[in-house]
Design a protein around this motif. Structure first.
Motif, mmCIF file in Angstrom:
data_model
loop_
_atom_site.group_PDB
_atom_site.id
_atom_site.type_symbol
_atom_site.label_atom_id
_atom_site.label_comp_id
_atom_site.label_asym_id
_atom_site.label_seq_id
_atom_site.Cartn_x
_atom_site.Cartn_y
_atom_site.Cartn_z
ATOM 1 N N GLY A 64 0.808 -1.128 -0.158
ATOM 2 C CA GLY A 64 0.005 0.048 0.017
ATOM 3 C C GLY A 64 0.838 1.370 0.053
ATOM 4 N N PRO A 65 0.038 2.348 0.217
ATOM 5 C CA PRO A 65 1.091 3.569 0.069
ATOM 6 C C PRO A 65 1.954 3.938 1.053
ATOM 7 C CG PRO A 65 -1.461 4.025 0.055
ATOM 8 C CD PRO A 65 -1.291 2.799 0.155
ATOM 9 N N ASP A 66 1.750 3.071 2.541
ATOM 10 C CA ASP A 66 2.661 3.484 3.448
ATOM 11 C C ASP A 66 3.813 2.001 3.466
ATOM 12 O OD1 ASP A 66 1.450 5.622 4.382
ATOM 13 O OD2 ASP A 66 0.158 4.664 5.488
ATOM 14 N N GLN A 67 3.864 1.391 2.350
ATOM 15 C CA GLN A 67 4.746 0.417 2.186
ATOM 16 C C GLN A 67 4.408 -0.989 2.832
ATOM 17 O OE1 GLN A 67 7.019 0.451 -0.282
ATOM 18 N NE2 GLN A 67 6.223 2.403 -0.776
ATOM 19 N N GLU A 68 3.120 -1.137 3.522
ATOM 20 C CA GLU A 68 2.703 -2.063 4.210
ATOM 21 C C GLU A 68 2.033 -3.171 3.208
ATOM 22 O OE1 GLU A 68 -1.282 0.513 3.406
ATOM 23 O OE2 GLU A 68 0.815 0.668 3.964
ATOM 24 N N GLU A 69 2.604 -4.391 3.626
ATOM 25 C CA GLU A 69 1.943 -5.537 2.825
ATOM 26 C C GLU A 69 0.700 -5.795 3.066
ATOM 27 O OE1 GLU A 69 4.452 -8.989 3.481
ATOM 28 O OE2 GLU A 69 6.585 -7.767 2.985
ATOM 29 N N ILE A 70 -0.015 -5.820 1.509
ATOM 30 C CA ILE A 70 -1.613 -6.123 1.789
ATOM 31 C C ILE A 70 -1.541 -7.736 1.625
ATOM 32 C CG2 ILE A 70 -3.673 -5.705 0.966
ATOM 33 C CD1 ILE A 70 -2.568 -2.775 0.302
ATOM 34 N N ILE A 71 -1.188 -8.144 0.206
ATOM 35 C CA ILE A 71 -1.082 -9.606 0.007
ATOM 36 C C ILE A 71 0.210 -10.156 -0.397
ATOM 37 C CG2 ILE A 71 -2.109 -10.980 -1.929
ATOM 38 C CD1 ILE A 71 -4.574 -9.075 -1.958
ATOM 39 N N THR A 72 0.644 -11.212 0.087
ATOM 40 C CA THR A 72 1.994 -11.812 -0.510
ATOM 41 C C THR A 72 1.578 -13.363 -0.401
ATOM 42 O OG1 THR A 72 3.111 -10.592 1.150
ATOM 43 C CG2 THR A 72 4.089 -12.551 0.416
ATOM 44 N N ARG A 73 1.969 -13.505 -1.788
ATOM 45 C CA ARG A 73 1.696 -14.978 -2.202
ATOM 46 C C ARG A 73 3.037 -15.739 -2.817
ATOM 47 N NH1 ARG A 73 -4.000 -15.068 -5.435
ATOM 48 N NH2 ARG A 73 -5.308 -14.624 -3.796
ATOM 49 N N GLU A 74 3.477 -16.756 -2.596
ATOM 50 C CA GLU A 74 4.831 -17.333 -2.824
ATOM 51 C C GLU A 74 4.740 -18.564 -3.780
ATOM 52 O OE1 GLU A 74 7.034 -18.371 0.520
ATOM 53 O OE2 GLU A 74 7.091 -16.340 1.356
ATOM 54 N N ARG A 75 5.499 -18.668 -4.878
ATOM 55 C CA ARG A 75 5.552 -19.716 -5.939
ATOM 56 C C ARG A 75 4.273 -19.976 -6.274
ATOM 57 N NH1 ARG A 75 10.628 -22.196 -5.879
ATOM 58 N NH2 ARG A 75 11.885 -21.458 -4.227
ATOM 59 N N GLU A 76 3.426 -18.779 -6.878
ATOM 60 C CA GLU A 76 2.376 -19.094 -7.531
ATOM 61 C C GLU A 76 2.438 -19.179 -9.173
ATOM 62 O OE1 GLU A 76 -1.034 -19.237 -6.219
ATOM 63 O OE2 GLU A 76 -0.464 -19.262 -4.440
ATOM 64 N N SER A 77 1.556 -19.935 -9.688
ATOM 65 C CA SER A 77 1.697 -20.039 -11.089
ATOM 66 C C SER A 77 0.614 -19.032 -11.854
ATOM 67 C CB SER A 77 1.417 -21.706 -11.617
ATOM 68 O OG SER A 77 2.383 -22.422 -11.196
ATOM 69 N N ASN A 78 -0.621 -18.854 -11.280
ATOM 70 C CA ASN A 78 -1.463 -17.871 -11.788
ATOM 71 C C ASN A 78 -2.402 -17.575 -10.634
ATOM 72 O OD1 ASN A 78 -3.973 -19.551 -11.734
ATOM 73 N ND2 ASN A 78 -2.414 -21.114 -12.764
#
Length: 205
Positions: A64-78
């Motif tokens: 987001g605007p304050d560099q906070e992580e909103i969504i994180t996904r690892e090793r996704e194909s789609n």
């Protein structure tokens, strides 16, 4: 009638505007980021597909605007990520290939920006809503058309990926069969040569 035609033209051009996907290549140990500046309450969407490279996986992060992580996904194909902006500012989408040692990844993605949440329409003296219902319905139709277009694009990409995998598998099967045939012929010739030499030696003795 003229107003309806103008609204339909607006919908048509907005669909063309937001239906164009992006194709990028993320090198090994690299990260590619993009951003959209939106207002509070705007609905955002990110759709992505890894089309080539390695195991067809990549890390995705939305901040987001304050560099906070909103969504994180690892090793996704789609995947498809949808959320509403809680603050006004720039929202970043990052594709990371840092887990790969040497293989770059090809990614197709699209970013959808909805309309900010509008204030409810004022009602007239007769209790009926302001005549913005047609515009709202056209906006909903535009969003639905964008979704259908994205699904068609990603189905086409998946079809190409699966076709490529099938062709690669078929080529490997053909090459392996050819190798087996060569080995079988070599073993047959070797056995014939060995038996011939064996009987020749017995006859001399």
């Amino acid at each position: 009638m003229r107003g309806s035609s103008e609204l339909l033209l607006i919908v048509f051009f907005s669909v063309l505007r937001f239906c164009l996907p992006y194709f990028i290549t993320v090198d090994a140990h690299a990260e590619e980021c993009f951003f959209d500046k939106v207002q509070n309450g705007t609905k955002l969407g990110l759709t992505f597909e890894v089309i080539e490279g390695g195991f067809l996986d990549i890390d995705v992060k939305v901040t987001g605007p304050d560099q906070e992580e909103i969504i994180t996904r690892e090793r996704e194909s789609n995947g498809k990520i949808t959320f509403a902006a809680s603050k006004t500012g720039a929202y970043h989408y990052c594709f990371s290939n840092k887990m790969s040692t040497m293989t770059p990844k090809g990614v197709m993605f699209s970013m959808d920006i909805g309309e900010p949440q509008a204030v409810p329409a004022a009602t007239g003296a007769d209790g009926e809503a302001h005549p913005n219902k047609l515009a709202d319905m056209i906006k909903e139709l535009s969003t639905a058309l964008v979704g259908v277009k994205h699904e068609q694009e990603y189905m086409e990409v998946r079809d190409k990926i699966h076709r490529k995998i099938n062709e690669s598998t078929n080529s490997r099967v053909v090459m392996w069969s050819f190798f087996e045939a060569i080995v079988l012929v070599a073993m047959t010739l070797g056995q014939v040569y060995y038996l011939k030499r064996f009987f020749e030696v017995r006859r001399v003795v």
